[in-house]
Enzyme design. Sequence first.
Site, PDB file in Angstrom:
ATOM      1  N   HIS A  37       0.910  -1.192   0.132  1.00  0.00           N
ATOM      2  CA  HIS A  37      -0.068   0.004  -0.071  1.00  0.00           C
ATOM      3  C   HIS A  37       0.924   1.231   0.154  1.00  0.00           C
ATOM      4  O   HIS A  37       0.593   2.344  -0.689  1.00  0.00           O
ATOM      5  CB  HIS A  37      -0.884   0.067   1.052  1.00  0.00           C
ATOM      6  CG  HIS A  37      -1.960  -1.093   1.444  1.00  0.00           C
ATOM      7  ND1 HIS A  37      -1.695  -2.134   2.317  1.00  0.00           N
ATOM      8  CD2 HIS A  37      -2.996  -1.281   0.573  1.00  0.00           C
ATOM      9  CE1 HIS A  37      -2.812  -2.733   2.206  1.00  0.00           C
ATOM     10  NE2 HIS A  37      -3.458  -2.500   1.315  1.00  0.00           N
ATOM     11  N   GLY A 153      -3.075  -1.658  -7.287  1.00  0.00           N
ATOM     12  CA  GLY A 153      -1.692  -2.629  -7.580  1.00  0.00           C
ATOM     13  C   GLY A 153      -2.046  -3.722  -8.515  1.00  0.00           C
ATOM     14  O   GLY A 153      -2.864  -4.208  -8.624  1.00  0.00           O
ATOM     15  N   GLN A 159      -8.652  -7.597 -10.436  1.00  0.00           N
ATOM     16  CA  GLN A 159      -9.592  -6.510 -10.163  1.00  0.00           C
ATOM     17  C   GLN A 159      -9.157  -5.176 -10.936  1.00  0.00           C
ATOM     18  O   GLN A 159      -9.969  -4.272 -11.390  1.00  0.00           O
ATOM     19  CB  GLN A 159      -9.031  -6.071  -8.615  1.00  0.00           C
ATOM     20  CG  GLN A 159      -9.390  -4.781  -8.003  1.00  0.00           C
ATOM     21  CD  GLN A 159      -8.976  -4.700  -6.324  1.00  0.00           C
ATOM     22  OE1 GLN A 159      -9.801  -5.335  -5.740  1.00  0.00           O
ATOM     23  NE2 GLN A 159      -8.003  -3.955  -6.075  1.00  0.00           N
TER      24      GLN A 159
HETATM   25  P1  PAJ Z   1      -6.543  -3.717  -0.559  1.00  0.00           P
HETATM   26  O1  PAJ Z   1      -6.515  -5.419  -0.536  1.00  0.00           O
HETATM   27  O2  PAJ Z   1      -6.383  -3.254   0.758  1.00  0.00           O
HETATM   28  O3  PAJ Z   1      -5.357  -3.302  -1.524  1.00  0.00           O
HETATM   29  C1  PAJ Z   1      -5.538  -1.962  -1.976  1.00  0.00           C
HETATM   30  C2  PAJ Z   1      -4.682  -1.736  -3.254  1.00  0.00           C
HETATM   31  O4  PAJ Z   1      -3.407  -2.211  -2.592  1.00  0.00           O
HETATM   32  C3  PAJ Z   1      -5.177  -2.553  -4.371  1.00  0.00           C
HETATM   33  O5  PAJ Z   1      -4.850  -1.722  -5.241  1.00  0.00           O
HETATM   34  C4  PAJ Z   1      -4.015  -3.660  -4.123  1.00  0.00           C
HETATM   35  O6  PAJ Z   1      -3.856  -4.149  -5.516  1.00  0.00           O
HETATM   36  C5  PAJ Z   1      -2.714  -2.883  -3.757  1.00  0.00           C
HETATM   37  N1  PAJ Z   1      -1.853  -4.027  -3.097  1.00  0.00           N
HETATM   38  C6  PAJ Z   1      -2.077  -4.936  -2.400  1.00  0.00           C
HETATM   39  N2  PAJ Z   1      -0.956  -5.513  -2.160  1.00  0.00           N
HETATM   40  C7  PAJ Z   1       0.058  -5.114  -2.834  1.00  0.00           C
HETATM   41  C8  PAJ Z   1       1.508  -5.545  -3.172  1.00  0.00           C
HETATM   42  N3  PAJ Z   1       1.908  -6.609  -2.406  1.00  0.00           N
HETATM   43  N4  PAJ Z   1       2.044  -4.919  -4.015  1.00  0.00           N
HETATM   44  C9  PAJ Z   1       1.455  -3.708  -4.588  1.00  0.00           C
HETATM   45  N5  PAJ Z   1       0.089  -3.269  -4.168  1.00  0.00           N
HETATM   46  C10 PAJ Z   1      -0.599  -4.077  -3.709  1.00  0.00           C
HETATM   47  O7  PAJ Z   1      -7.866  -4.180  -3.181  1.00  0.00           O
HETATM   48  C11 PAJ Z   1      -8.599  -3.789  -2.374  1.00  0.00           C
HETATM   49  O8  PAJ Z   1      -7.860  -3.328  -1.059  1.00  0.00           O
HETATM   50  C12 PAJ Z   1     -10.157  -3.637  -2.389  1.00  0.00           C
HETATM   51  O9  PAJ Z   1     -10.642  -4.433  -3.207  1.00  0.00           O
HETATM   52  C13 PAJ Z   1     -10.276  -1.959  -2.833  1.00  0.00           C
HETATM   53  C14 PAJ Z   1      -9.809  -1.702  -4.210  1.00  0.00           C
HETATM   54  C15 PAJ Z   1      -9.798  -1.109  -1.998  1.00  0.00           C
HETATM   55  C16 PAJ Z   1     -11.858  -1.992  -3.015  1.00  0.00           C
HETATM   56  O10 PAJ Z   1     -12.452  -2.230  -1.748  1.00  0.00           O
END
Ligand code: PAJ
Length: 285
Positions: A37, A153, A159
């Site tokens: 994040h 991400g 997604q």
């Molecule tokens: P969440 O799982 O909290 O992830 C938020 C964002 O961080 C997403 O775009 C995800 O792809 C990115 N992310 C998570 N792990 C990552 C990593 N290891 N490297 C790079 N980016 C990473 O995805 C969600 O939340 C939800 O579905 C949301 C889009 C917020 C809708 O509720």
Amino acid sequence: MEIVRTAAKLRAWSRGERGKGQTVGLVPTMGALHAGHASLIEEAVRLCGRVVVSIFVNPTQFGPNEDFARYPRNFEADCRLAEASGAQVVFAPAVEEMYPGSVEGGDGVGTFVDVEGLSGRLDGASRPGHFRGVATVVAKLLIACEADRAFFGQKDAAQVAVIRRMAADLAVGTEIVVCPIVREADGLALSSRNVYLSAEERRQALVLSRAVRAVEGLVAEGERRADALVAVGRAVFAAEPGVRVDYAALVDWGTLLPVEVAGPGTLFAVAAWVGATRLIDNAVI
Ligand code: PAJ
């Protein structure tokens, strides 16, 4: 750093900043923030003058037997990480704010966004309704924030496909920016759900990144045929029998449909159950 609780206040802030000539970046999250994040927030800071991080554990994207109730929540630590990464605002609405019709005392009425076709592919096939919830909440966030750019991400590659298509179909004015996967030193993709893993499961979970790397290696050697590439990925999983594969597929990143030959815009994506925890990983070929 400011904490905003309502869509109206978020929009007022965003319009105020843009009125002053600033660009606004939005980083949607469900909290339990980690270095993945943080990388999104830092990229947003690099490209935009003002950055808002949304923290909302979105109930509509969890199935009835999924982990909504026990999803990790640590708001104070999340705010510290968002601020340290350079965000000016955390948007943290209550469920009543995002879904007024569906809470107790609501009128049972609500609007949903469903990207037909795409929503049923990859994760959408094993998590019915998941991408409807994602598309809906991200549409609401984009409408509320009126950001110049929103950051996602590649870790959640399916997604990304759903969100890109939703934003294009709804003619959303926000540019969708996709950031690379952040990994632990041993290859495991960072995920808020990694905290569920026992020490043994943490070791087993490495099979996902191993499978992805094996496929990337074969591509680097010149192999392009999907059956050969997927077979190599599956062979890596077969050597870790404690892990149950959900999907291991070579697909077009736009349509999420299988391809026969890898080319630009092809994605090798995997999802697997490690104990009770479902993890995902991928590489763009
Ligand atoms: P969440 O799982 O909290 O992830 C938020 C964002 O961080 C997403 O775009 C995800 O792809 C990115 N992310 C998570 N792990 C990552 C990593 N290891 N490297 C790079 N980016 C990473 O995805 C969600 O939340 C939800 O579905 C949301 C889009 C917020 C809708 O509720």
